[in-house]
Design a protein around this motif. Structure first.
Motif, mmCIF file in Angstrom:
data_model
loop_
_atom_site.group_PDB
_atom_site.id
_atom_site.type_symbol
_atom_site.label_atom_id
_atom_site.label_comp_id
_atom_site.label_asym_id
_atom_site.label_seq_id
_atom_site.Cartn_x
_atom_site.Cartn_y
_atom_site.Cartn_z
ATOM 1 N N UNK A 493 0.841 -1.194 0.000
ATOM 2 C CA UNK A 493 0.000 0.000 0.000
ATOM 3 C C UNK A 493 0.884 1.255 0.000
ATOM 4 N N UNK A 494 0.609 2.131 -0.978
ATOM 5 C CA UNK A 494 1.342 3.399 -1.100
ATOM 6 C C UNK A 494 0.522 4.519 -0.459
ATOM 7 N N UNK A 495 1.145 5.310 0.378
ATOM 8 C CA UNK A 495 0.524 6.520 0.925
ATOM 9 C C UNK A 495 1.394 7.700 0.487
ATOM 10 N N UNK A 496 1.088 8.206 -0.707
ATOM 11 C CA UNK A 496 1.922 9.264 -1.282
ATOM 12 C C UNK A 496 1.645 10.599 -0.605
ATOM 13 N N UNK A 497 2.693 11.237 -0.179
ATOM 14 C CA UNK A 497 2.664 12.479 0.600
ATOM 15 C C UNK A 497 1.932 12.316 1.921
ATOM 16 N N UNK A 498 1.990 11.121 2.507
ATOM 17 C CA UNK A 498 1.426 10.908 3.832
ATOM 18 C C UNK A 498 -0.078 10.964 3.886
ATOM 19 N N UNK A 499 -0.763 10.813 2.740
ATOM 20 C CA UNK A 499 -2.227 10.842 2.735
ATOM 21 C C UNK A 499 -2.771 9.687 3.570
ATOM 22 N N UNK A 500 -3.943 9.896 4.145
ATOM 23 C CA UNK A 500 -4.493 8.904 5.065
ATOM 24 C C UNK A 500 -5.082 7.687 4.351
ATOM 25 N N UNK A 501 -5.383 7.850 3.062
ATOM 26 C CA UNK A 501 -5.928 6.746 2.263
ATOM 27 C C UNK A 501 -4.887 6.365 1.220
ATOM 28 N N UNK A 502 -4.617 5.063 1.035
ATOM 29 C CA UNK A 502 -3.592 4.681 0.060
ATOM 30 C C UNK A 502 -3.943 5.132 -1.351
ATOM 31 N N UNK A 503 -2.964 5.688 -2.051
ATOM 32 C CA UNK A 503 -3.178 6.112 -3.437
ATOM 33 C C UNK A 503 -3.000 4.950 -4.404
ATOM 34 N N UNK A 504 -2.243 3.953 -3.997
ATOM 35 C CA UNK A 504 -2.031 2.748 -4.821
ATOM 36 C C UNK A 504 -2.025 1.543 -3.892
ATOM 37 N N UNK A 505 -2.679 0.467 -4.320
ATOM 38 C CA UNK A 505 -2.593 -0.819 -3.622
ATOM 39 C C UNK A 505 -2.325 -1.897 -4.665
ATOM 40 N N UNK A 506 -1.337 -2.748 -4.411
ATOM 41 C CA UNK A 506 -1.022 -3.810 -5.366
ATOM 42 C C UNK A 506 -0.678 -5.088 -4.619
ATOM 43 N N UNK A 507 -0.904 -6.212 -5.268
ATOM 44 C CA UNK A 507 -0.521 -7.511 -4.712
ATOM 45 C C UNK A 507 0.523 -8.144 -5.623
ATOM 46 N N UNK A 508 1.531 -8.749 -5.010
ATOM 47 C CA UNK A 508 2.643 -9.325 -5.777
ATOM 48 C C UNK A 508 2.855 -10.780 -5.331
ATOM 49 N N UNK A 509 2.618 -11.744 -6.205
ATOM 50 C CA UNK A 509 2.900 -13.142 -5.862
ATOM 51 C C UNK A 509 4.412 -13.385 -5.765
ATOM 52 N N UNK A 510 4.822 -14.193 -4.782
ATOM 53 C CA UNK A 510 6.220 -14.611 -4.638
ATOM 54 C C UNK A 510 6.255 -16.122 -4.879
ATOM 55 N N UNK A 511 7.021 -16.546 -5.903
ATOM 56 C CA UNK A 511 7.072 -17.958 -6.258
ATOM 57 C C UNK A 511 8.533 -18.373 -6.360
ATOM 58 N N UNK A 512 8.974 -19.195 -5.393
ATOM 59 C CA UNK A 512 10.380 -19.608 -5.355
ATOM 60 C C UNK A 512 10.599 -20.956 -6.017
ATOM 61 N N UNK A 513 9.577 -21.553 -6.621
ATOM 62 C CA UNK A 513 9.729 -22.870 -7.263
ATOM 63 C C UNK A 513 10.537 -22.780 -8.548
#
Length: 513
Positions: A493-513
């Protein structure tokens, strides 16, 4: 006794020690009045009204000294006398001084914050009246020009110049100068024998930045073309700076000064999607006030400073003013996009709170509570300009020795390694950035020696919160540790310039196989 009367009596008691010199000044004024009457420079109505005024002032000072004021009746009577005197007197400099006296007395009656300094202001105003009378006796003409230099308010000691102009707005060669007397941009300037009414006011100085909540790190210059024809304040601000080249151009094309000023301020406001609520002279608008005009000026001042350096602010003001010069339109789309880009990161609630904190000693809550940035929000919703670049950049790869993928970068959608970077480059000052990273498996931890400029906390073993306000690259290398099933998902979750609501939310899979 009612609380208001108790407060008034207490405050007037504090003033008793400050009024001892006023009687002598009133005596000097009366002496000058007698001389002027003998020389025929004031008519009997003017003499009588002025002497009635000084009599009322004498009564007030005596009552203050003797502790005789316990309510506002005497002050109300004095204000009535002041208003009558200002109506009768036709001499402009004296009328201005009488009006200022009335404003000072009004402060005693209505502004408890200002009462502690009201008598010293009264004493100063009487001294100025005596000086006006002396100059009239010597055949001189003096005008007192008061106002504010406001981006935010210029700071005490900033220098300003007033250049006399002819009807074509060409400088005559005569100039006057003064300094800002407080940290709100206030100035007072006495000008002798001004040949015309058109002047150019220029000031350079440090200023209060409402976005950062701090004073500027370097100086900027603001200017305005104004006509000195009333006793009202003369202000220099963002509006006067933006309209100046356009005003000069329109006058060169044959427009009158008044018509050029009205047209140019309408065109400046139109650029920002604002319908003029009745502003005819940009120099009559204050940055702080209870009217829509003040909120317009505050909105424009806020959106133009954005997160720019002082040099960048000067550049965009000059660029917009020059773009408007010949047709009153903003033709350079990149300038509008730049404004929108800075607005994307702006926290308007924070700005308003910082402005209120700055001006709380100067204005009552009844005015401060009417401050808003509604015109800024209106512009954001209605404009066709877009966010065209980033003030916070997210490089693809980190800068540490591990050169891991930066999970903040938009191209990073998956990870095949449990070592990754968190890197953000803050392009401008006054920006803040916070990022929250949560892993549904494993344990988040930083690799030693890789942290540059991040403040880190761990609410849980699988969640990290990173914050920074450092201009330039902020980077660190993280690991998810051993993953039992060799897979995990990061929620970022990104809070750009300290805003109280995230400006960007992303999910990133991690796969070590």
């Amino acid at each position: 006794m009612q609380k208001n009367d108790e407060d008034l009596k207490r405050q007037i008691a504090e003033l008793e020690s400050r009024v001892s010199g006023i009687e002598n000044q009133i005596g000097n004024i009366n002496s000058n009045l007698t001389i002027l009457q003998q020389q025929g420079k004031l008519n009997s109505d003017e003499i009588n009204s002025l002497k009635a005024l000084t009599s009322d002032l004498s009564t007030l000072t005596n009552e203050i000294k003797n502790g005789g004021v316990t309510n506002s009746v005497d002050i109300t009577n004095l204000k009535t006398s002041l208003q009558q005197a200002a109506t009768i007197i036709q001499l402009e400099s004296l009328k201005t001084t009488i009006t200022q006296l009335g404003e000072t007395i009004n402060k005693i009656d209505t502004e408890q914050k200002a009462t502690a300094t009201a008598t010293s202001e009264l004493q100063s105003a009487i001294t100025k009246m005596a000086a006006d009378l002396e100059e009239l006796k010597n055949g001189e003409s003096t005008q007192e020009i008061n106002g504010k230099i406001e981006k935010g308010g210029f700071l005490k000691g900033s220098i300003l110049y007033l250049f006399e102009m002819d009807s074509t707005l060409t400088q005559t060669g005569r100039s006057f100068n003064s300094t800002i007397t407080d940290n709100y941009g206030s100035f007072s300037l006495r000008v002798k024998n001004l040949k015309g009414k058109n002047v150019r006011v220029v000031s350079s100085g440090f200023y209060f930045n409402e976005v950062s909540g701090k004073n500027s790190s370097s100086q900027i210059s603001l200017s305005g073309l104004v006509k000195i024809n009333t006793s009202e304040a003369v202000n220099v601000n963002i509006l006067t700076a933006l309209e100046e080249p356009r005003v000069k151009y329109l006058i060169d094309q044959g427009k009158s000064f008044n018509d050029a000023k009205i047209q140019s301020v309408n065109e400046v406001l139109s650029v920002f999607g604002i319908q003029n609520p009745g502003i005819k002279r940009a120099e009559k608008v204050n940055l702080i006030g209870s009217s829509s005009r003040s909120n317009i000026l505050l909105s424009l001042s806020t959106m133009l400073v954005g997160f720019r350096s002082d040099g960048e602010l000067t550049e965009i003001l000059n660029d917009i003013a020059e773009d408007l010069k010949t047709d009153g339109l903003l033709n350079d789309v990149s300038l509008g996009n730049s404004i929108m880009t800075h607005l994307y990161y702006l926290d308007t609630t924070k700005v308003i709170n910082q402005v209120k904190a700055k001006y709380t000693a100067l204005y009552p809550d009844s005015i401060l509570n009417k401050i808003n940035l509604s015109y800024l929000d209106q512009f954001k919703k209605s404009t066709s300009y877009i966010k065209s670049f980033d003030l916070i950049e997210y490089p693809a790869l980190g800068s540490t020795i591990y050169k891991g993928k930066n999970i903040l970068n938009s191209t990073t959608t998956t990870l095949n390694n449990n070592i990754f970077e968190i890197s953000a480059n803050l392009v401008e000052s006054a920006l803040k950035f916070r990022v929250e990273v949560t892993a549904d498996a494993g344990e988040l931890s930083e690799l030693l020696g890789t942290n540059k400029n991040w403040a880190i906390s761990y609410p849980t073993k699988n969640k990290a919160i990173l914050e920074t306000s450092t201009v330039g690259l902020n980077t660190i290398t993280f690991t998810t540790g051993t993953l039992p099933s060799k897979t995990a998902t990061l929620t970022v979750k990104f809070y750009e310039n300290g805003l109280s609501v995230p400006t960007i939310t992303k999910t990133i899979p991690v796969n070590l196989n």
